[in-house]
Design a protein around this motif. Structure first.
Motif, PDB file in Angstrom:
ATOM      1  N   VAL A 135      -1.153  -8.073  -7.179  1.00 22.29           N
ATOM      2  CA  VAL A 135      -0.036  -6.717  -6.635  1.00 22.29           C
ATOM      3  C   VAL A 135      -0.603  -6.098  -5.057  1.00 22.29           C
ATOM      4  O   VAL A 135       0.538  -5.595  -4.228  1.00 22.29           O
ATOM      5  N   ASP A 136      -1.544  -6.157  -5.509  1.00 18.20           N
ATOM      6  CA  ASP A 136      -2.098  -4.643  -3.986  1.00 18.20           C
ATOM      7  C   ASP A 136      -1.642  -5.911  -2.902  1.00 18.20           C
ATOM      8  O   ASP A 136      -1.199  -4.708  -1.943  1.00 18.20           O
ATOM      9  N   LYS A 137      -1.706  -7.492  -2.646  1.00 16.93           N
ATOM     10  CA  LYS A 137      -1.411  -7.769  -1.603  1.00 16.93           C
ATOM     11  C   LYS A 137      -0.681  -7.471  -1.406  1.00 16.93           C
ATOM     12  O   LYS A 137       0.068  -7.500   0.323  1.00 16.93           O
ATOM     13  N   LYS A 138       0.728  -7.729  -2.519  1.00 15.41           N
ATOM     14  CA  LYS A 138       1.770  -7.433  -2.042  1.00 15.41           C
ATOM     15  C   LYS A 138       2.269  -5.983  -1.836  1.00 15.41           C
ATOM     16  O   LYS A 138       2.918  -6.029  -0.372  1.00 15.41           O
ATOM     17  N   TYR A 139       1.800  -4.919  -1.946  1.00 12.02           N
ATOM     18  CA  TYR A 139       2.037  -3.504  -1.009  1.00 12.02           C
ATOM     19  C   TYR A 139       0.834  -2.809  -0.338  1.00 12.02           C
ATOM     20  O   TYR A 139       1.190  -1.892   0.412  1.00 12.02           O
ATOM     21  N   GLU A 140       0.137  -3.823   0.121  1.00 17.98           N
ATOM     22  CA  GLU A 140      -1.475  -3.216   1.110  1.00 17.98           C
ATOM     23  C   GLU A 140      -1.681  -2.553   1.016  1.00 17.98           C
ATOM     24  O   GLU A 140      -2.213  -1.128   1.412  1.00 17.98           O
ATOM     25  N   ASN A 141      -2.324  -2.217  -0.351  1.00 16.00           N
ATOM     26  CA  ASN A 141      -2.953  -1.030  -1.272  1.00 16.00           C
ATOM     27  C   ASN A 141      -3.801  -1.380  -2.598  1.00 16.00           C
ATOM     28  O   ASN A 141      -3.879  -2.491  -2.354  1.00 16.00           O
ATOM     29  N   LYS A 142      -4.254  -0.526  -2.558  1.00 18.32           N
ATOM     30  CA  LYS A 142      -5.402  -0.768  -4.017  1.00 18.32           C
ATOM     31  C   LYS A 142      -5.125  -0.800  -4.877  1.00 18.32           C
ATOM     32  O   LYS A 142      -5.983  -0.037  -6.204  1.00 18.32           O
ATOM     33  N   ASP A 143      -3.735   0.107  -5.246  1.00 14.16           N
ATOM     34  CA  ASP A 143      -3.528   1.030  -5.920  1.00 14.16           C
ATOM     35  C   ASP A 143      -3.163   0.642  -7.695  1.00 14.16           C
ATOM     36  O   ASP A 143      -2.450   0.925  -8.302  1.00 14.16           O
ATOM     37  N   CYS A 144      -2.716  -0.646  -7.755  1.00 12.07           N
ATOM     38  CA  CYS A 144      -2.316  -1.120  -8.966  1.00 12.07           C
ATOM     39  C   CYS A 144      -3.678  -1.249 -10.039  1.00 12.07           C
ATOM     40  O   CYS A 144      -4.317  -1.239  -9.733  1.00 12.07           O
ATOM     41  N   LYS A 145      -2.350  -0.687 -11.315  1.00 12.23           N
ATOM     42  CA  LYS A 145      -3.769  -0.238 -12.877  1.00 12.23           C
ATOM     43  C   LYS A 145      -3.813  -1.948 -12.585  1.00 12.23           C
ATOM     44  O   LYS A 145      -3.204  -2.736 -13.320  1.00 12.23           O
ATOM     45  N   ALA A 146      -5.501  -1.878 -13.185  1.00 10.01           N
ATOM     46  CA  ALA A 146      -5.536  -2.948 -14.421  1.00 10.01           C
ATOM     47  C   ALA A 146      -6.423  -2.685 -14.981  1.00 10.01           C
ATOM     48  O   ALA A 146      -6.977  -1.908 -16.038  1.00 10.01           O
ATOM     49  N   VAL A 147      -5.662  -2.848 -16.889  1.00 11.97           N
ATOM     50  CA  VAL A 147      -6.021  -2.071 -17.978  1.00 11.97           C
ATOM     51  C   VAL A 147      -5.507  -3.450 -19.396  1.00 11.97           C
ATOM     52  O   VAL A 147      -5.103  -4.064 -19.025  1.00 11.97           O
TER      53      VAL A 147
END
Length: 445
Positions: A84-96
């Protein structure tokens, strides 16, 4: 995360209230309600092999934004976050690790559930009761009781639920069912569905439990069995684990592939939201490779589990056979159209054959079935329109129930009469078969 007791109590109360509710298939369009934000905020729960494909398809749609992923395996969870982060070019996806951080949060509009079967209902009900739309893999539930409960909660909260029975979004299956529904093969007398073996009780030997997997949560509402990599291989893997071949966590090939082909049989027989009225067990019902269980419908049609072609309809004037990438129409004993074996059927194609059959026999058809081109796109469209999708919750539930009833024939030698409107036995059968003993706090009351 802090436990949100009030929210959880509401979810369990809703499940309890739904237990005796019948299936309802209302009109295609629901009343207007608040629409989701411009981009559908989604969370993904269960990040194994099946979910990776789903995640990539949803990520490819600009109307969706994925905010979180959930898995009890650290490696799978982190790998999904990286995607997900690679797709959006950030590190915003939460992993729970706890699904409730998604289902109980107001930050999400919808969830995609691709966990093992024994988790489907608990997570779906939590999401639905908290105002989320749901895309849930098939079979929709682990048992009959859960199918009734999930349907009732979805209806109570006016949520869209798409079951991942993606064959309904493939043209060969839709056209095959339209041929049947429009009487091209005459009056249907019997159906044959082909898939593998029933599930057996879990007997996998215990293996050392490695760090990074929350095994207690993996077992969840099911029994806490000894860890086995057969049930849940560690980390990111490419296969489909064999938890599905255990009664505790799946339903064997009856609920795995059966949930596909029996679903198509229901579509062709026009019994969506209903089901069989009788179940018959074969003589050697407890054989590991057992076949021959039968579902009998109110119109007298008999569906039999066989080693066959996929889903086959037999009428007074012909036959229709269909499977993934395969289609065949036989009339008066002669093959009219067909693409089954690419080595035999050279010079033609699947699309050509079903298109020719459609042009000749369905040009002025009185019955036209829901034409979905893609299961996920259909879900996204219906989330916006508030229409029921091609495999709405009541459809997915009734197809799952038919699979569970067939499993009763193999697990218990059960032959019995069934009331599909009440989802209960008329005669024979044991009500205990309809549900399970739930462990800990995860219950469908």
């Amino acid at each position: 995360m802090p436990h949100k007791h009030a929210s959880r109590r509401r979810f369990l109360t809703a499940a309890a209230a739904s237990a005796a509710a019948p299936f309802i298939l209302p009109g295609r369009i629901w009343s207007a309600e608040t629409q989701p934000s411009a981009r559908l905020r989604m969370g993904f729960i269960g990040m194994g092999t099946q979910s990776r494909g789903l995640l990539n398809k949803f990520l490819g749609d600009e109307s969706v934004i994925v905010l979180a992923v959930c898995d009890v395996d650290t490696d799978r969870r982190n790998a999904a976050k990286e995607t997900v982060d690679k797709k959006y070019e950030n590190k915003d996806c939460k992993a729970v690790n706890d699904f409730r951080e998604i289902t109980e949060s107001k930050d999400f509009d919808a969830v995609c559930i691709a966990t093992p079967d024994h988790w489907h209902a608990v997570i779906s009900i939590s999401a639905l009761a908290n105002g989320k739309d749901v895309y849930c893999e098939k079979p929709l539930t682990h048992n009959v009781h859960e199918a009734v409960a999930v349907t009732a909660v979805a209806r109570q909260h006016n949520r869209v639920l798409q079951t991942g029975s993606m064959q309904r979004s493939s043209s060969e299956f839709r056209i095959a069912c339209e041929l049947v529904r429009n009487g091209v093969i005459g009056e249907v007398k019997r159906v044959e569905t082909s898939f593998g073996d029933p599930a057996k009780p879990n007997a996998n030997p215990e293996e050392p439990l490695q760090p990074g997997l929350d095994w207690d949560r993996w077992c969840g509402p099911g029994p806490l069995v000894p860890y086995s990599s057969v049930l849940s291989p560690r980390g990111v893997h490419k296969g489909f684990p064999q938890w599905r071949m255990t009664r505790e966590f799946g339903g064997g090939m009856i609920t795995d592939w059966g949930a596909h082909h029996i679903d198509i049989a229901h579509w062709g027989l026009n019994v969506d939201g209903s089901g069989p009225v009788e179940v018959k067990a074969p003589a050697e019902w407890d054989s590991p490779k057992a076949r021959g269980a039968q579902l009998i419908y109110a119109n007298g049609v008999v569906l039999t589990h066989v080693n066959g072609k996929g889903c086959s309809f037999f009428g007074t004037e012909g036959e229709v056979h269909v499977n993934r990438g395969k289609f065949e129409l036989v009339l008066d004993g002669k093959r009219r159209f067909g693409f089954w074996d690419k080595e035999v059927d050279k010079g033609t194609s699947l699309q050509r054959e079903y298109t020719l059959a459609e042009r000749e026999f369905l040009a002025n058809a009185k019955v036209k079935l829901y034409n979905s081109k893609d299961q996920i796109q259909d879900f996204l469209t219906c989330v916006k329109s508030r229409q029921q999708p091609v495999c709405d919750v009541a459809i997915g539930a009734s197809s799952a129930i038919a699979c569970h009833l067939m499993n009763f024939a193999y697990w218990y030698g059960g032959s019995f009469k069934w009331d599909p409107a009440k989802s209960n036995f008329v005669s024979g059968g044991d009500p205990k078969w309809l549900t399970r003993e739930y462990r800990g706090e995860y219950k469908v009351a």
